[in-house]
Design a protein around this motif. Structure first.
Motif, PDB file in Angstrom:
ATOM      1  N   LEU A 101     -37.321  -4.528  -3.585  1.00  0.00           N
ATOM      2  CA  LEU A 101     -38.476  -3.967  -4.279  1.00  0.00           C
ATOM      3  C   LEU A 101     -39.729  -4.800  -4.011  1.00  0.00           C
ATOM      4  CD1 LEU A 101     -37.136  -2.914  -7.800  1.00  0.00           C
ATOM      5  CD2 LEU A 101     -37.796  -1.444  -5.900  1.00  0.00           C
ATOM      6  N   LEU A 102     -39.560  -6.118  -3.958  1.00  0.00           N
ATOM      7  CA  LEU A 102     -40.685  -6.998  -3.671  1.00  0.00           C
ATOM      8  C   LEU A 102     -41.189  -6.773  -2.240  1.00  0.00           C
ATOM      9  CD1 LEU A 102     -39.249 -10.244  -5.275  1.00  0.00           C
ATOM     10  CD2 LEU A 102     -41.081  -8.845  -6.199  1.00  0.00           C
ATOM     11  N   LYS A 103     -40.268  -6.492  -1.346  1.00  0.00           N
ATOM     12  CA  LYS A 103     -40.657  -6.251   0.045  1.00  0.00           C
ATOM     13  C   LYS A 103     -41.415  -4.932   0.189  1.00  0.00           C
ATOM     14  CE  LYS A 103     -37.918  -7.263   3.432  1.00  0.00           C
ATOM     15  NZ  LYS A 103     -36.800  -7.464   4.381  1.00  0.00           N
ATOM     16  N   LYS A 104     -41.005  -3.931  -0.581  1.00  0.00           N
ATOM     17  CA  LYS A 104     -41.587  -2.591  -0.440  1.00  0.00           C
ATOM     18  C   LYS A 104     -42.923  -2.428  -1.168  1.00  0.00           C
ATOM     19  CE  LYS A 104     -38.835   0.873  -1.150  1.00  0.00           C
ATOM     20  NZ  LYS A 104     -37.770   1.705  -1.766  1.00  0.00           N
ATOM     21  N   ARG A 105     -43.122  -3.216  -2.245  1.00  0.00           N
ATOM     22  CA  ARG A 105     -44.318  -3.038  -3.067  1.00  0.00           C
ATOM     23  C   ARG A 105     -45.590  -3.427  -2.304  1.00  0.00           C
ATOM     24  NH1 ARG A 105     -48.592  -4.833  -4.731  1.00  0.00           N
ATOM     25  NH2 ARG A 105     -48.177  -6.620  -3.418  1.00  0.00           N
ATOM     26  N   TRP A 106     -46.573  -2.551  -2.339  1.00  0.00           N
ATOM     27  CA  TRP A 106     -47.895  -2.924  -1.857  1.00  0.00           C
ATOM     28  C   TRP A 106     -48.934  -2.001  -2.464  1.00  0.00           C
ATOM     29  CZ3 TRP A 106     -50.831  -0.051   1.977  1.00  0.00           C
ATOM     30  CH2 TRP A 106     -50.164   1.069   2.474  1.00  0.00           C
ATOM     31  N   SER A 107     -50.165  -2.491  -2.500  1.00  0.00           N
ATOM     32  CA  SER A 107     -51.250  -1.784  -3.191  1.00  0.00           C
ATOM     33  C   SER A 107     -51.943  -0.816  -2.247  1.00  0.00           C
ATOM     34  CB  SER A 107     -52.252  -2.801  -3.763  1.00  0.00           C
ATOM     35  OG  SER A 107     -51.603  -3.689  -4.644  1.00  0.00           O
ATOM     36  N   SER A 116     -50.865  -9.909   4.473  1.00  0.00           N
ATOM     37  CA  SER A 116     -50.841 -11.350   4.732  1.00  0.00           C
ATOM     38  C   SER A 116     -50.770 -12.111   3.418  1.00  0.00           C
ATOM     39  CB  SER A 116     -52.089 -11.774   5.513  1.00  0.00           C
ATOM     40  OG  SER A 116     -53.256 -11.559   4.741  1.00  0.00           O
ATOM     41  N   ARG A 117     -50.206 -13.289   3.460  1.00  0.00           N
ATOM     42  CA  ARG A 117     -50.105 -14.168   2.307  1.00  0.00           C
ATOM     43  C   ARG A 117     -50.277 -15.615   2.761  1.00  0.00           C
ATOM     44  NH1 ARG A 117     -50.521 -10.062   0.005  1.00  0.00           N
ATOM     45  NH2 ARG A 117     -49.484  -9.339  -1.897  1.00  0.00           N
ATOM     46  N   LYS A 118     -50.737 -16.459   1.837  1.00  0.00           N
ATOM     47  CA  LYS A 118     -50.801 -17.891   2.101  1.00  0.00           C
ATOM     48  C   LYS A 118     -49.383 -18.426   2.295  1.00  0.00           C
ATOM     49  CE  LYS A 118     -54.885 -18.622  -0.818  1.00  0.00           C
ATOM     50  NZ  LYS A 118     -55.396 -19.298  -2.046  1.00  0.00           N
ATOM     51  N   GLN A 119     -49.287 -19.540   2.997  1.00  0.00           N
ATOM     52  CA  GLN A 119     -48.005 -20.208   3.153  1.00  0.00           C
ATOM     53  C   GLN A 119     -47.593 -20.867   1.832  1.00  0.00           C
ATOM     54  OE1 GLN A 119     -46.039 -20.132   5.985  1.00  0.00           O
ATOM     55  NE2 GLN A 119     -47.581 -18.657   6.682  1.00  0.00           N
ATOM     56  N   ILE A 120     -46.292 -20.906   1.550  1.00  0.00           N
ATOM     57  CA  ILE A 120     -45.791 -21.528   0.328  1.00  0.00           C
ATOM     58  C   ILE A 120     -46.276 -22.969   0.212  1.00  0.00           C
ATOM     59  CG2 ILE A 120     -43.681 -22.308  -0.847  1.00  0.00           C
ATOM     60  CD1 ILE A 120     -42.296 -19.801   0.184  1.00  0.00           C
ATOM     61  N   SER A 121     -46.368 -23.649   1.335  1.00  0.00           N
ATOM     62  CA  SER A 121     -46.773 -25.062   1.329  1.00  0.00           C
ATOM     63  C   SER A 121     -48.180 -25.269   0.792  1.00  0.00           C
ATOM     64  CB  SER A 121     -46.683 -25.641   2.743  1.00  0.00           C
ATOM     65  OG  SER A 121     -47.504 -24.897   3.632  1.00  0.00           O
ATOM     66  N   SER A 122     -48.982 -24.200   0.760  1.00  0.00           N
ATOM     67  CA  SER A 122     -50.368 -24.345   0.299  1.00  0.00           C
ATOM     68  C   SER A 122     -50.508 -24.255  -1.217  1.00  0.00           C
ATOM     69  CB  SER A 122     -51.253 -23.283   0.954  1.00  0.00           C
ATOM     70  OG  SER A 122     -50.958 -21.989   0.422  1.00  0.00           O
TER      71      SER A 122
END
Length: 200
Positions: free
Chosen positions: A14-20, A179-185
């Motif tokens: 569900l997290l993979k499929k969700r988008w605005s 796109s998303r920021k890297q977890i490390s950020s």
């Protein structure tokens, strides 16, 4: 149209499929489906189980109410949001009911409720698009929202439509990669800004 995540680590489907998305199909959302979404929000966690969320809801089945809520949206959101058969404004109660002290977690908890609503919607084949772009003062005036409450976000809900129904500028936005920021950020250990050691 699907636009799944390019995730680095395993996550729920569900997290993979969700988008605005911006494009909504010309299809009404039934009361039964809408109530399931709100039931999901109802069972969201909250500080002291305060449940500070409230939702103003308008559907195209009631054009007068729909137009009233639609007019709270900023100009930049109106061209695509008009496609959505359901519009909402989430509203946070800012004070605890038990003692009337400020609830600094209210916005957090309203966000959790909308997240639950969003994932229920995704499970049922709908799209949810949250917006900061709406006139808070107009919403407060139109809906007689007291100072004990604060409008948080506008929300468009509907079944996914094809990008071709959007104006060209919005179509490009709809088709662009996610796109998303890297977890490390944003994940730290030791002190704020110091990337956690367990992140590869």
């Amino acid at each position: 149209m699907e636009k799944p995540t390019d995730n680095q680590y395993p996550i729920n489907e569900l997290l993979k499929k969700r988008w605005s998305s911006l494009a909504f199909a010309d299809k009404m959302v039934s009361s039964e489906v809408l109530l399931s979404l709100l039931e999901a929000a109802r069972w969201s966690p909250s500080c002291f189980n305060e449940q500070p969320w409230n939702f103003i809801v308008a559907t195209k089945e009631n054009p007068v109410e729909y137009e009233r809520l639609f007019n709270c949206l900023v100009d930049g959101n109106q061209p695509w949001a008009t496609l959505a058969p359901v519009l909402m404004i989430s509203v946070a109660r800012l004070f605890f009911e038990s003692n009337n002290k400020p609830n600094r977690h209210a916005f957090h908890d309203v966000g959790l409720a909308v997240a639950c609503l969003t994932f229920q919607a995704t499970e049922m084949g709908l799209r949810v698009h949250q917006m900061g772009g709406f006139d808070i003062d107009k919403a407060r005036e139109l809906y007689k929202i007291s100072e004990q409450y604060e409008p948080v976000a506008a929300i468009a809900i509907g079944y996914p439509g094809e990008p071709e129904i959007l104006p060209e500028s919005l179509r490009e936005r709809e088709l662009s990669p996610r796109s998303r920021k890297q977890i490390s950020s944003f994940v730290f250990t030791g002190e704020f800004g110091q990337t956690a050691s367990f992140i590869q």
